[in-house]
Design a protein around this motif. Structure first.
Motif, PDB file in Angstrom:
ATOM      1  N   GLN A  99       0.833  -1.199   0.000  1.00  0.00           N
ATOM      2  CA  GLN A  99       0.000   0.000   0.000  1.00  0.00           C
ATOM      3  C   GLN A  99       0.870   1.252   0.000  1.00  0.00           C
ATOM      4  O   GLN A  99       0.570   2.228  -0.691  1.00  0.00           O
ATOM      5  N   THR A 100       1.954   1.207   0.765  1.00  0.00           N
ATOM      6  CA  THR A 100       2.907   2.323   0.772  1.00  0.00           C
ATOM      7  C   THR A 100       3.439   2.574  -0.628  1.00  0.00           C
ATOM      8  O   THR A 100       3.459   3.715  -1.113  1.00  0.00           O
ATOM      9  N   ALA A 101       3.868   1.502  -1.299  1.00  0.00           N
ATOM     10  CA  ALA A 101       4.423   1.642  -2.651  1.00  0.00           C
ATOM     11  C   ALA A 101       3.397   2.215  -3.608  1.00  0.00           C
ATOM     12  O   ALA A 101       3.714   3.092  -4.427  1.00  0.00           O
ATOM     13  N   LEU A 102       2.158   1.757  -3.522  1.00  0.00           N
ATOM     14  CA  LEU A 102       1.120   2.225  -4.437  1.00  0.00           C
ATOM     15  C   LEU A 102       0.821   3.703  -4.233  1.00  0.00           C
ATOM     16  O   LEU A 102       0.662   4.460  -5.206  1.00  0.00           O
ATOM     17  N   CYS A 112      -3.228   8.998   2.372  1.00  0.00           N
ATOM     18  CA  CYS A 112      -1.877   8.952   2.947  1.00  0.00           C
ATOM     19  C   CYS A 112      -1.923   9.113   4.467  1.00  0.00           C
ATOM     20  O   CYS A 112      -1.202   8.407   5.201  1.00  0.00           O
ATOM     21  N   GLN A 113      -2.754  10.021   4.945  1.00  0.00           N
ATOM     22  CA  GLN A 113      -2.865  10.218   6.391  1.00  0.00           C
ATOM     23  C   GLN A 113      -3.431   8.975   7.068  1.00  0.00           C
ATOM     24  O   GLN A 113      -2.947   8.555   8.127  1.00  0.00           O
ATOM     25  N   ALA A 114      -4.476   8.388   6.478  1.00  0.00           N
ATOM     26  CA  ALA A 114      -5.066   7.182   7.050  1.00  0.00           C
ATOM     27  C   ALA A 114      -4.068   6.032   7.052  1.00  0.00           C
ATOM     28  O   ALA A 114      -3.991   5.258   8.022  1.00  0.00           O
ATOM     29  N   THR A 147       9.977   5.647   6.545  1.00  0.00           N
ATOM     30  CA  THR A 147      10.231   5.208   5.164  1.00  0.00           C
ATOM     31  C   THR A 147       9.195   5.800   4.225  1.00  0.00           C
ATOM     32  O   THR A 147       9.534   6.326   3.156  1.00  0.00           O
ATOM     33  N   PHE A 148       7.930   5.721   4.608  1.00  0.00           N
ATOM     34  CA  PHE A 148       6.841   6.274   3.798  1.00  0.00           C
ATOM     35  C   PHE A 148       7.050   7.770   3.568  1.00  0.00           C
ATOM     36  O   PHE A 148       6.947   8.269   2.437  1.00  0.00           O
ATOM     37  N   LYS A 149       7.366   8.477   4.627  1.00  0.00           N
ATOM     38  CA  LYS A 149       7.585   9.918   4.539  1.00  0.00           C
ATOM     39  C   LYS A 149       8.757  10.241   3.612  1.00  0.00           C
ATOM     40  O   LYS A 149       8.676  11.141   2.764  1.00  0.00           O
ATOM     41  N   SER A 150       9.845   9.485   3.752  1.00  0.00           N
ATOM     42  CA  SER A 150      11.028   9.712   2.920  1.00  0.00           C
ATOM     43  C   SER A 150      10.725   9.448   1.449  1.00  0.00           C
ATOM     44  O   SER A 150      11.133  10.218   0.565  1.00  0.00           O
ATOM     45  N   TRP A 151      10.006   8.376   1.168  1.00  0.00           N
ATOM     46  CA  TRP A 151       9.665   8.039  -0.213  1.00  0.00           C
ATOM     47  C   TRP A 151       8.749   9.093  -0.831  1.00  0.00           C
ATOM     48  O   TRP A 151       8.924   9.475  -1.991  1.00  0.00           O
TER      49      TRP A 151
END
Length: 303
Positions: free
Chosen positions: A215-218, A261-263, A275-279
């Motif tokens: 989900q992060t990648a998508l 993204c927030q959810a 990691t999510f934030k950096s990407w």
């Protein structure tokens, strides 16, 4: 006294899009295998003498996008991607899908290169968007024309793009959007890019993207598209109502994506959140290539 410039040693940094493709590919393999845990999947291939051998902890690193299978990007026949595709057909296509190159907006792809990506999507798709020539003979496939880009009315293009699915749908939207930018046709660019939104929503509901890192990648992939749109200023044209509608749809996509993204962030561990934030920051900071100088043509890059 002059000093020599420092030399960065070690392996070059893995591009984010390569990390994303590994994450998406690895989760598709997991889904195809029926396993839910990386440890259980690794146990299948613990035998060092087997055709496929996974050392302990390696598959978890693929799932997190921390490393890339050796020789995979070069598409070697001996790569892990190819060997796993033999066991789980179709998973190799995820890794080599045209969408990964098309999302790299730093690379300016010309018409011939975009045609190649269309061909990779398969005849059922490219025949809808490419002018072609029928060859004599029953078994001979059609050939793309020299001026291959099919001139479609806006409504017809949207209808044809809406008939696709998944990563193929995203890729076709990106090709049409890139062709719109190359030809400096604002309507084609914006409507094609906006059409990709449907396929990101569609993919989010599929089983391989039920895993949090997938989900992060998508969401980051979607962020690349939104950032690309936001870095382009659509000059006011005579069709003011049409421009206002397109702009409102762009802002709506951005808003809804931000809510998602927030959810998603609220479900992540502290390390996964970083990691999510950096990407996301990497995707937002990507500076696309441009075919013309700023200030020329219909579309102008925003700074």
């Amino acid at each position: 006294m002059e000093t020599e410039p420092s030399i960065r040693r070690g392996r070059p940094k893995t591009p984010l899009l390569d990390r994303l493709r590994v994450v998406v590919w690895a989760h598709h393999v997991m889904h195809a295998s029926g396993e839910r845990a990386a440890e259980a999947f690794e146990l299948r291939y613990a035998n060092p003498r087997g055709k496929i051998h996974l050392s302990r902890g390696l598959w978890s690193r693929y799932l997190r996008g921390e490393t890339i299978p050796q020789s995979a990007v070069a598409r070697s026949d001996r790569s892990l991607v190819k060997r796993l595709d033999a066991e789980f057909p179709g998973t190799g296509e995820i890794f080599s899908h045209p969408v990964w190159r098309l999302l790299d907006f730093q690379e300016l792809l010309g018409p011939d290169q975009l045609l190649v990506e269309y061909i990779h999507l398969g005849e059922a798709i490219w025949l809808q968007f490419v002018n072609f020539i029928e060859q004599p003979g029953i078994s001979k496939p059609p050939l793309p024309g020299a001026f291959w880009s099919m001139h479609l009315k806006s409504v017809e293009r949207k209808q044809r793009l809406s008939r696709l699915s998944g990563l193929d749908g995203v890729a076709a939207c990106l090709i049409e959007g890139r062709m719109g930018f190359l030809s400096q046709t604002e309507e084609r660019f914006v409507t094609s890019m906006l059409s990709a939104r449907k396929y990101f929503n569609q993919l989010a509901k599929t089983e391989p993207f039920s895993y949090r890192r997938a989900q992060t990648a998508l969401l980051v992939m979607e962020g690349y598209c939104i950032a690309y749109l936001e870095r382009v200023c659509i000059a006011a044209s005579n069709n003011g109502d049409s421009y206002t509608l397109l702009k409102s749809k762009q802002l709506e996509w951005r808003h809804d994506w931000g809510v998602q993204c927030q959810a998603h962030s609220a479900k992540l561990s502290p390390s996964s959140f970083q990691t999510f934030k950096s990407w996301l920051m990497t995707a937002a900071a990507t500076e696309p290539s441009r075919p013309c100088r700023p200030g020329r043509g219909i579309l102008v890059w925003m700074k």
